[in-house]
Write an enzyme that holds these catalytic residues in place. Sequence first.
Site, PDB file in Angstrom:
ATOM      1  N   HIS A 172       0.808  -1.215   0.000  1.00 41.65           N
ATOM      2  CA  HIS A 172       0.000   0.000   0.000  1.00 41.65           C
ATOM      3  C   HIS A 172       0.849   1.276   0.000  1.00 41.65           C
ATOM      4  CE1 HIS A 172      -3.721   2.050   0.072  1.00 41.65           C
ATOM      5  NE2 HIS A 172      -4.408   1.156   0.749  1.00 41.65           N
ATOM      6  N   SER A 173       2.111   1.161   0.378  1.00 43.02           N
ATOM      7  CA  SER A 173       2.974   2.345   0.376  1.00 43.02           C
ATOM      8  C   SER A 173       3.241   2.845  -1.040  1.00 43.02           C
ATOM      9  CB  SER A 173       4.305   2.045   1.070  1.00 43.02           C
ATOM     10  OG  SER A 173       4.989   0.989   0.406  1.00 43.02           O
TER      11      SER A 173
END
Length: 518
Positions: free
Chosen positions: A163-164
């Site tokens: 998700h980063s």
Amino acid sequence: MEIKTRRDTSETTVRKDGEEEDEEEQPLSPAARVFHSPEFNCYVISVIGVKKKIEPDVIIEGLKQSLIRHPRFSSKLVSNGNKKRQTQSWVRTNVVVNDHVIVPDIQTQNIENGNANADVFLESYVSNLTTVSLDISKPLWQLHLLDLKTSDAENVAVLKFHHSLGDGMSLMALVLACMRKTSNPDELPSLPNQNRSSSRSSRLMTGSRGDSRFLWLVMVIWSAIILVLNTVCDALEFIATTMFLKDTETPIKGDFRLSKSKRMCLVHRTVSLDDIKLIKTAMKMTVNDVVLGVSQAGLSQYLERRYGERKKKVGEDKESKKNSTDMPKAIRLRSALLVNLRPNTGIQDLADMMAKGSKCRWGNWIGYIVFPFSIGLRDDPLEHLQRAKRIIDRKKNSLEAALTFVAGQFILKTFGVEVAAKIINRALSNTTMSFSNLIGPIEEISFYGHPITYMAPSVYGHPHALTMHFQSYMNQMTISLTVDPTVISDPHRLLDDWEKSLQSIKAAVQERGSRSLD
């Protein structure tokens, strides 16, 4: 069932030639650092069904020409310094595409292709992916290509991102930018136009000029007052939620303190988008309003059953209920609705970024709305729609999403990632679930020459036992559930309740329409 993984070890790489120095290394954004904290090791997974047998070599070649040209998908995470003063950066690297494309050799002797066994195998495979972290020595993404015929696809591809790399909406837009229309392989996917109805202030301009100006001024002042009041109330609720205001301990609310490193279960169901649009038109709502209302009805049905099963276990006398429901009368059940705050970045912008190296905004630009579901069985199923619409209309007239985004940025810069992650984790854990809805293409598209039957994206790693995600595509809507199986062991029954609620609401709408014609 045994799975053997095959990798092509040929050294196919993408070089950094021609990149400017300032693009070689970029510090992680505050939000990306939060997603790497122990409280939020979040991933996005998208299951994509295709209509033909997958050709791995074709897809690998397509990735070389598109996805890995994006800076985040050709950069690895590098940490410097000690624990107290550690810095993290994205550093451009040579990408061995084949290291990111996994083609498992599925032993199919125990799988009867095309029936439920293959579907169960797919769910188990994706569930196993949630227990394995990506290798941080390489760019943080993978593509799994499964030669597996399920009940709704000839083969399946599974994309996994950390998700980063970006918010889920941006990542899915990037995936769409890698796809093309089946009818015209040179054209990007088309999304439906979101025509917004004219505002009340614009309609007032149809009156006399002097009156309309006065009424317009009154409306602007009144709208500003309501906006401020709603925002203040929502801000106070968010602060209270962070500190002490917890949701009711229902059968679908997990305990985040016990959910670290758990296996998650991902399931999906595809329903008719035309049914949702029929309700939308008849009730003068948006698709999102209908989806929220049906979800409220489906959750009510599911919880009624779960509470009934719980009472049977403790041996309560059914006759003592006297036609009452098994659920408590007052249930506080709230969802964190994800809201995209990014300035509009279209599919074409992302396609240009990969093809020409042009720039567009990137990163995690998401805010949250705390949406209270009104849980309870209703004599008229249309009440679920009306209640959901009233709440979402009020939420639209608030700056809650922007406020949560700004507050998160302030906490990150002031107190650091560790404190910010704990605060955000606490706020989310005091709610029950996450909810998001994405608009998809209106025509059939292909994934590097493979026509797509459905797309089922979702996310895991945050402190919720239930995440509901909706993805439209052509004339269908795919509902994806990510659940903690120790809390929700029967996610397919929740999907059944959602689908039955949709049909019940559709029937009520049609009945109302037929009565109005009499």
